[in-house]
Design a protein around this motif. Structure first.
Motif: not given
Ligand code: SF4
Ligand code: SF4
Lengths: 318, 153
Positions: B37-41, B129-134
């Motif tokens: 899920d992570l997009r790295i900058i 983050i998945h536990a928090l949801g969108p």
């Protein structure tokens, strides 16, 4: 001699050495004072001092660098001057600071609610602890404590913290400590409620940028990242996101520097409670770094410095 | 979890060039399984990270933001992460007042050799983050009356 007469003669005594002196003069009606730029003795005679002096004259100082400027300050204004000195945005040797004790300034919103209509103000006088306003033929006696700005009720710095000339008697602080009860009360709501609250408030923003322009520490002005095209931080749309993002820019850029003068909120024509965002940041900065902006001219703002061992930050991170 | 499953969330990661980006690389070379899920900058230093980068990402629709830099005292530029630590801590404490769950933003330290640590950080954060949801949309007004009417009509 009264404070105002003492101030006038102190300014007149220094006027010849200065390019100008900033204070407050009569505005478009008796209730509204306006910033006054004094260059000759006749200007000085127009000077006002008292609860109508709501503006923060320190806002003009960074733009007047290179000139020799006098500035009349309330306690809170003096903190802005100190913060500007700390950040080397003004030079001490270019300033002459006239300070006096301030017992509080009025919040125009509160006066409007008491009067119902601010359009027909005929006369205003200060009688003891009351502001007496004659509007539309009717006389209203408003206790200053009730119509004073919220910041005045929690003020610990009524007397200018820095000055070359100080007139009048020192006033005791209104409270010993700022307990940030308002911030805590707001945070007693659920996250969803807080989010909805700010969306409603930000939706009303008209993006006039008065909040930024009134802030004595928003010194970038024409170079504000809010208006830069490259990088393009915020669009020109009128959706909540862009407006809210602008306030985030203001708040984040003031973190550790804001002295809570409240000018951002006062200047907002639609009454968005912007100071709440700044107070939240200040509360956290007080807890983390035991720091208050604009108190010590020799201190370094906390986000422009660090300690190798931070007492209140978890070293291992998350 | 493959992207095609459609259950990914948008997580933005700001990683410093010298330590954490290297750490993520080490994890990749070591073929440690990680959520995607992570997009790295990649940024030169955690000191380069303006807290507004994080705010902008969260306001712009990211479901979570992760910042990772060199361990304090290990910065390539010797001081960058000390400044970052102060700014990011202040930011983390600021988010709740906006009504943004502070768990949507974390900052941490991972060195170039810590592939294992990177794997656990990214896994833990993604699970959080998945536990928090969108995340709720921050650009739409609270009431959005027209939309409500439209869907009613
Ligand atoms: S952000 Fe508002 S309260 Fe803080 S210094 Fe600026 S105008 Fe004053
Ligand atoms: S003064 Fe108020 S309306 Fe104007 S830009 Fe600032 S928040 Fe928006």
């Amino acid at each position: 001699m009264s404070v105002i007469d003492e101030l006038k003669s102190a300014i007149k005594a220094k006027l010849s050495e200065l390019d100008l002196v900033i204070g407050w003069g009569p505005g478009f009606d008796p209730l509204h004072a306006t910033p006054l730029f004094m260059r000759c003795e006749k200007d000085v005679d127009k000077l006002l001092w008292g609860p109508l002096n709501v503006h923060n004259p320190a806002t003009y100082l960074p733009g007047l660098k290179g000139k020799k400027v006098g500035v009349v300050v309330k306690g809170c204004d003096s903190r802005s001057v100190i913060e500007l000195l700390q950040e080397k945005l003004v030079k001490r040797e270019e300033l002459v600071i006239f300070g006096a004790p301030c017992a509080g300034v009025i919040d125009m919103g509160k006066v409007r609610r008491a009067l119902g209509d601010l359009d027909k103000v005929n006369a205003v006088s200060i009688e003891g602890d009351n502001v007496v306003v004659t509007a539309g033929g009717k006389q209203h006696t408003l206790p200053l404590a009730e119509v004073a700005a919220d910041k005045c009720g929690r003020c610990r710095y009524h007397n200018a913290l820095i000055s070359d000339v100080f007139v009048g008697e020192h006033l005791p602080p209104s409270v010993e400590q700022d307990d940030y009860a308002d911030v805590e009360a707001f945070e007693s709501q659920s996250l969803e409620e807080r989010n909805a609250y700010w969306k409603r408030e930000m939706q009303r923003c008209i993006r006039c940028y008065a909040c930024r322009n009134a802030c004595p520490l928003c010194v970038c002005r024409d170079h504000c990242i809010a208006q830069s095209r490259d990088p393009h931080w915020i669009g020109q749309g009128d959706n909540v996101g862009d407006k809210w993002m602008f306030q985030m820019i203001h708040a984040q850029h003031l973190a550790g520097r804001c002295t809570e003068c409240g000018e951002c909120q006062r200047a907002c024509p639609v009454g968005i409670p912007l100071l709440a965002l700044k107070r939240k940041l200040n509360k956290e900065i007080k807890e983390l770094f035991d720091y208050e902006a604009g108190v010590d001219p020799n201190a370094c703002p906390p986000l422009q410095s660090f300690k190798v061992e931070e007492e209140h930050i978890n070293e291992r991170g998350w | 979890m493959p992207a095609s499953a459609g259950s990914e969330l948008r997580i933005v990661g700001f990683l410093c060039n010298w330590c954490s980006y290297g750490g993520a690389d080490t994890a990749g070379v070591g073929r440690f399984t990680q959520p995607t899920d992570l997009r790295i900058i990649r940024v030169p230093c955690s000191g380069r990270i303006d807290p507004l980068f994080v705010v902008k990402a969260l306001m712009g629709g990211a479901d979570g933001v992760l910042v990772s830099g060199c361990h304090p005292r290990d910065c390539h530029y010797s001081q960058g992460n000390f400044y970052a630590r102060r700014r990011l801590e202040v930011l983390k404490r600021f988010l709740p007042t906006l009504g943004i769950d502070p768990k949507r933003f974390e900052y941490t330290w991972v060195s170039a050799s810590e592939g294992q640590r990177w794997q656990s950080v990214v896994t833990k954060f993604t699970e959080q983050i998945h536990a928090l949801g969108p995340a709720p949309n921050q650009c739409r007004s609270a009431q959005a009356p027209q939309e409500a009417e439209r869907s009613a009509g």
